[in-house]
Design an enzyme around this catalytic site. Structure first.
Site, short mmCIF file in Angstrom:
data_model
loop_
_atom_site.label_atom_id
_atom_site.label_comp_id
_atom_site.label_asym_id
_atom_site.label_seq_id
_atom_site.Cartn_x
_atom_site.Cartn_y
_atom_site.Cartn_z
N ASP A 1 41.84 45.55 31.67
CA ASP A 1 41.25 44.84 32.79
C ASP A 1 39.79 45.23 32.98
O ASP A 1 39.45 46.42 32.96
CB ASP A 1 42.04 45.23 34.05
CG ASP A 1 41.62 44.45 35.26
OD1 ASP A 1 41.86 43.24 35.30
OD2 ASP A 1 41.03 45.06 36.19
N GLU B 1 39.33 42.44 28.36
CA GLU B 1 38.84 41.37 29.24
C GLU B 1 37.34 41.63 29.37
O GLU B 1 36.89 42.38 30.24
CB GLU B 1 39.52 41.44 30.62
CG GLU B 1 39.11 40.24 31.47
CD GLU B 1 39.31 40.42 32.96
OE1 GLU B 1 39.43 39.40 33.63
OE2 GLU B 1 39.32 41.56 33.46
C1 NOJ Z 1 40.81 40.74 36.34
C2 NOJ Z 1 42.25 40.34 36.50
O1 NOJ Z 1 42.60 39.43 35.50
C3 NOJ Z 1 42.37 39.78 37.89
O2 NOJ Z 1 43.61 39.15 38.08
C4 NOJ Z 1 42.14 40.89 38.88
O3 NOJ Z 1 42.14 40.35 40.19
C5 NOJ Z 1 40.78 41.57 38.63
N1 NOJ Z 1 40.52 41.81 37.25
C6 NOJ Z 1 40.70 42.90 39.35
O4 NOJ Z 1 41.49 43.86 38.71
#
Ligand code: NOJ
Length: 510
Positions: free
Chosen positions: A208, A247
């Site tokens: 993440d 990500e």
């Molecule tokens: C990216 C995640 O995919 C999302 O769902 C989340 O709210 C944020 N990061 C914070 O962790």
């Protein structure tokens, strides 16, 4: 070296809340995932990414972790998750968990300790200013809620205090450098979290906000990359078959930082042109029949990234994820077939979001667990006709989110019986990918015809592929055998004829 299993991996993303409820409490669970492993494998997905399933107060659907080593009781026990790993491995499947390294919940024991007035071992685990009335340049901070005389930085929502990986260029005395003992201790603690799961059967992590670790001014991401390079070294030494997908959406940086895969996400121009070009009144996304779309903005970005990262790692295209509208939001079933045909025949490692294989709709719903507009993408999986569309036996009022109540809500059951359904198309495409190395992660890609008035023609290894999202007939001069097609495709002596929206994979004659 990348784990060899990635070469032919196709991932299925599961939002565990909404996949399958086996104990009738209205929310999905690990047992539900175990029961559906054969289904997932039958689609051609041989790997899973499960959104955060750890103990959490769920102010951000689990991305606010309260305990990295314990699963949320609503999904089952740690033992259930270990069993899920075993059941997946017994089928030759791999499982990635979601690692949230940039922040925890404000209810995490580390944060409870860190916010104490007396200095302690965890005082430097998060980023604190040195006075209750001092904030931080450019980064949101919270004051007034802690014993400690200071404010703390957040990484996303208010409930998510930022962990301290240091500052690349500290400007104030409270900003610790990246090689300070506190910054290193945070990194080592996160490596221990990874070891915890990897030694229990987990095969890696979706990471993440992977770019978010080191604070300013890490614009080129050298500080954050150094953390990931260190993590990757640990993986190479201790868990060489483990995989990490970022990500990040900047593969030139992310893959050099040690990630095996990086997501091609919404915030890039290329993905928007391809999948979601509907900001104005018209929708020019490439796969829309009447869209007048153009593949070139996507290709400019993608081919540059691909070339730059060849032999380092993979770019992962996805149908959508838990943060974005489902593709069915604006594409019909026939358009989705072409869209998936393209995504699943590109190099790298593709990801399919649960329910996209049947074209589940994006529903307009009030926010749930910090989802806001994302909530409509997180509704229960639609298995069968009947009660709660087979998701759960619970009273419909008590479901985590309502199911799609449209009469024509797509279901797995109906589409499995229909050889022309989206689900059957996904199965056929992925089966072909698995038996054809030229369609898998490593085979080279090259564009051949990119004229927006014509079919887009591209090469994968020795194969020629063509996609015609428009209603117009197209002729592609080539002699060869059609291995697979969608829509009306015919072989002439020295050409392939594509009538209306269509797609073909051709083995050239010479
Ligand atoms: C990216 C995640 O995919 C999302 O769902 C989340 O709210 C944020 N990061 C914070 O962790």
């Amino acid at each position: 070296m990348n784990p060899s299993w990635l070469r032919d991996a196709v991932f299925y993303e599961i939002y565990p809340q909404s996949f399958r409820d086996t104990n009738g409490d209205g929310i999905g669970d690990f047992q539900g995932i175990i029961e559906k492993l054969d289904y997932i494998l039958s689609l051609g997905c041989n790997a899973l990414w499960i959104n955060p399933c750890y103990d959490s107060p769920f102010h951000d659907a689990g991305y606010d972790v309260r305990d990295y080593r314990k699963v949320a009781p609503r999904y089952g026990t740690n033992e259930d998750l270990y069993r899920l790993f075993q059941e997946a491995h017994a089928r030759g499947m791999h499982v990635l968990l979601d690692l949230v390294p940039g922040h925890t919940s404000e209810e995490h024991p580390w944060f409870r300790e860190s916010q104490r007035a007396e200095k302690n071992e965890l005082s430097g685990r998060y980023i604190w200013t040195d006075s209750w009335f001092k904030g931080c340049r450019n980064i949101a901070y919270i004051g007034g809620e802690t014993e400690r005389d200071g404010t703390y930085l957040i990484n996303f929502f208010k409930c998510q205090p930022a962990l301290n990986y240091g500052f690349l260029h500290p400007e104030e005395s409270w900003q610790t450098p990246v090689d300070s003992p506190d910054a290193i201790a945070t990194r080592e603690a996160m490596k221990d979290v990874m070891r915890f799961w990897l030694t229990r059967g987990c095969d890696g992590f979706r990471v993440d906000m992977a770019a978010s670790l080191v604070k300013y001014d890490d614009e080129k991401k050298s500080g954050t990359s150094a953390v990931w390079k260190n993590v990757r070294q640990m993986l190479d030494e201790e868990f060489p078959e483990a995989a990490m997908v970022a990500e990040w959406c900047d593969p030139k940086i992310a893959l050099r930082a040690g990630f095996h895969m990086d997501f091609y996400l919404n915030n890039s121009n290329g993905y928007t042109a391809l999948m979601r070009d509907y900001e104005g009144h018209e929708d020019h996304s490439y796969f829309r029949r009447e869209g007048g779309g153009d593949i070139r903005p996507f290709l400019r970005e993608y081919e540059d990234w691909l070339q730059d990262t060849r032999d380092i790692g993979y770019i992962s295209l996805l149908t959508c994820n838990h943060d974005t509208p489902r593709p069915r939001f604006h594409m019909d079933m026939e358009e989705l077939k072409l869209c998936y045909a393209f995504l699943f025949t590109l190099p790298g490692v593709p990801f399919l979001y649960y329910g996209d294989e049947i074209g589940m709709r994006y529903l307009k719903l009030p926010t749930k667990e910090g989802g806001y507009t994302r909530t409509g993408t997180r509704t229960p999986m639609q298995w069968t006709k009947g009660k709660n569309l087979g998701f759960s036996d619970a009273d419909p009022e008590t479901l985590y989110l309502p199911v799609d109540d449209a009469d024509d809500a797509p279901t797995v059951e109906a589409q499995e019986k229909d050889p022309s359904s989206l689900l059957s198309t996904v199965r056929a495409l992925l089966a072909l990918r698995h038996r054809t190395p030229d369609l898998q992660a490593d085979a080279p890609f090259a564009s051949i015809c990119t004229d927006p008035e014509k079919a887009f023609v591209y090469r994968r290894g020795s194969l020629i592929l063509m996609i015609n999202p428009l209603c117009r007939d197209q002729r592609v001069e080539i002699r060869g055998e059609i291995l697979y097609s969608i829509g009306q495709v015919a072989k002439k002596e020295d050409a392939i004829m594509l009538s209306g929206p269509s797609f073909a994979i051709v083995q050239p004659a010479d």
